[in-house]
Design a protein around this motif. Sequence first.
Motif: not given
Length: 246
Positions: A55-82
Amino acid sequence: MILRQFLHSDPVALSYLVGCGGRAAAAVVDPIGDIAPYLRGAQETGMRILYVIDTHLHADHVSAGRALAEAAGAQYVLFAEAAVKFPFRGVRDGELLELGNVSIQVLHTPGHTPEHISLVVTDRPRANEPWFVLTGHTLMVGDLGRTELATSAEQGARALFQSAQRLKSLPDHLEVLPGAYSGSVCGRSLSGKPTSTIGFEKRYNNAFRIEDEDAFVRAMIADVPLAPPQAAQIRAINSGMMAAAE
């Protein structure tokens, strides 16, 4: 519709697995830590993860988003202007992400951070109206997220006021599924209950119910919770501008 909620205690946060069991299509929202529970959750419900959304670029933890997307073969999604240094699927306000019979509509809800989005979810076999909204750190049960990373605290608060007004325009019965609960540093007076509704928060959330913009700004810039330790470094890692420690 399949919905699984993951409660975390370090940091205090919430992640979600949501999707269409009939069409075997899922998304994971705001994943934290070990990616195995999300992969296992999708496997156990017979779904393939198509999108991993922060939902946003977190500042309280390192996101697992990119690692999960790579493992699942999924698209990693953020707001376009991130502001990030890696490839991702950029989405804009009003865009739909389809998961079989489930659809996710993107709402740009800045204020906590400039790129913050909320996700309005509809289960079409049940109704053509949305059922719940994943609000990240914009609207939580009992409070709104503290403002950060704006040109000024006032600017961030005014952006958050407009985002709150957008969320107030959603139906009162809509369930609110936030990204944090009591114990998180991202808000004040947070409830330990990890769900609510738009209508309940409009009545009983001290920040969300303020209708005057100037009064809202004064309330949101007073006694702002301290940022998490190493917040700037964590956000830099999540934006790809700094390597994570091994």
